[in-house]
Scaffold this active site. Structure first.
Site, mmCIF file in Angstrom:
data_model
loop_
_atom_site.group_PDB
_atom_site.id
_atom_site.type_symbol
_atom_site.label_atom_id
_atom_site.label_comp_id
_atom_site.label_asym_id
_atom_site.label_seq_id
_atom_site.Cartn_x
_atom_site.Cartn_y
_atom_site.Cartn_z
ATOM 1 N N SER A 37 26.514 50.301 -34.270
ATOM 2 C CA SER A 37 27.830 50.938 -34.245
ATOM 3 C C SER A 37 27.792 52.357 -34.796
ATOM 4 C CB SER A 37 28.830 50.122 -35.073
ATOM 5 O OG SER A 37 28.819 48.780 -34.677
HETATM 6 N N1 SAH Z 1 26.115 44.965 -36.711
HETATM 7 C C1 SAH Z 1 25.144 45.513 -35.776
HETATM 8 C C2 SAH Z 1 25.799 45.911 -34.467
HETATM 9 C C3 SAH Z 1 25.570 44.855 -33.517
HETATM 10 S S1 SAH Z 1 26.066 44.989 -31.850
HETATM 11 C C4 SAH Z 1 24.364 46.638 -36.364
HETATM 12 O O1 SAH Z 1 24.643 47.061 -37.506
HETATM 13 O O2 SAH Z 1 23.437 47.109 -35.712
HETATM 14 C C5 SAH Z 1 26.656 43.339 -31.679
HETATM 15 C C6 SAH Z 1 25.628 42.263 -31.796
HETATM 16 O O3 SAH Z 1 26.314 41.026 -31.708
HETATM 17 C C7 SAH Z 1 24.578 42.264 -30.698
HETATM 18 O O4 SAH Z 1 23.305 42.318 -31.269
HETATM 19 C C8 SAH Z 1 24.809 40.920 -29.997
HETATM 20 O O5 SAH Z 1 23.629 40.309 -29.526
HETATM 21 C C9 SAH Z 1 25.455 40.103 -31.091
HETATM 22 N N2 SAH Z 1 26.231 38.936 -30.653
HETATM 23 C C10 SAH Z 1 27.065 38.835 -29.593
HETATM 24 N N3 SAH Z 1 27.597 37.603 -29.542
HETATM 25 C C11 SAH Z 1 27.086 36.902 -30.595
HETATM 26 C C12 SAH Z 1 27.245 35.580 -31.066
HETATM 27 N N4 SAH Z 1 28.040 34.679 -30.467
HETATM 28 N N5 SAH Z 1 26.553 35.205 -32.172
HETATM 29 C C13 SAH Z 1 25.722 36.078 -32.798
HETATM 30 N N6 SAH Z 1 25.540 37.352 -32.385
HETATM 31 C C14 SAH Z 1 26.211 37.766 -31.305
#
Ligand code: SAH
Length: 216
Positions: free
Chosen positions: A61
């Protein structure tokens, strides 16, 4: 490139200038090296005002969004925090320096493994990563003082409310697959919830049992 100077500029121009005032959030953003959480080829962009690709069609993000969401959790240092969507591990690292224990769930294995390595390289050992569908929360470790969801959900899964302590805070983007509203939910002592819409935002999809059904 001097990462420390880039980081300081990022915090001043993107975080403080836009109104984030929690000292502990500012200190955490100054401390955690964001460039460790992106691919080497992109390290020079790590402190720019934008989300960045981290592989597997996912993103880390925008720094401001990380700061804003973290501020909304009102962490003082002793909390047990749940994050859904580990991704690069950067948000988890910010939480790890601000709270006592962090539990984070990621559904894509290569991302979970890379995040583990980055967190270990910084000695952030108070982060537990689980590879699974985070739309059901993390029942075995509940309840949490705070829950942060870093992927966009169609609705707020009831599991998250159930797994919050009374007085606990949940921050989650809710909306369509293309745009969401960042929502903060505070669970009251009597178990009822107070919901506040914070701002518009755009996250990748929360995919799972209580989220979107696929990531096409
Ligand atoms: N917090 C992260 C940003 C992640 S982007 C950072 O600091 O880099 C969102 C993430 O959520 C992605 O990696 C995606 O694979 C994950 N995601 C999506 N649905 C999910 C679920 N049901 N359970 C766990 N992770 C999930």
């Amino acid at each position: 490139m001097n990462f420390e100077i880039a980081r300081k500029r990022m915090v001043e121009s993107q975080i403080i200038a836009r109104g984030v005032s929690d000292r502990r959030v500012i200190e955490a953003m100054l401390k955690v090296p964001r460039h460790v959480f992106v691919e080497e080829a992109m390290a020079a962009q790590a402190y720019s005002d934008t989300p960045l690709p981290i592989g597997e069609k996912q993103t880390i993000s925008q720094p401001y969004m990380v700061a804003l969401m973290t501020e909304l959790l009102e962490l003082k240092g002793k909390e047990k925090v749940l994050e859904i969507g580990t991704g690069s591990g950067y948000q988890a690292a910010i939480l790890a320096v601000m709270a006592d224990r962090v539990y984070t769930v990621e559904r894509i294995r290569p991302l979970a493994l890379r995040a583990r390595k980055a967190l270990d390289s910084l000695g952030l050992l108070n982060v537990n990563i689980k590879m699974s569908d985070g739309t059901v929360g993390w029942e075995d470790e509940a309840p949490f003082d705070a829950i942060i969801v870093t992927a966009g959900a169609p609705d707020i899964p009831q599991q998250y409310i159930d797994q919050l302590k009374p007085g606990g805070r949940l921050v989650i983007p809710v909306g369509t697959q293309f745009e969401q509203v960042l929502v903060r939910v505070v669970k009251q002592e009597d178990g009822s919830v107070e919901r506040e819409d914070i701002t518009g935002c755009r996250f990748v999809k929360l995919v799972g049992k209580f989220g979107w059904s696929s990531d096409d």
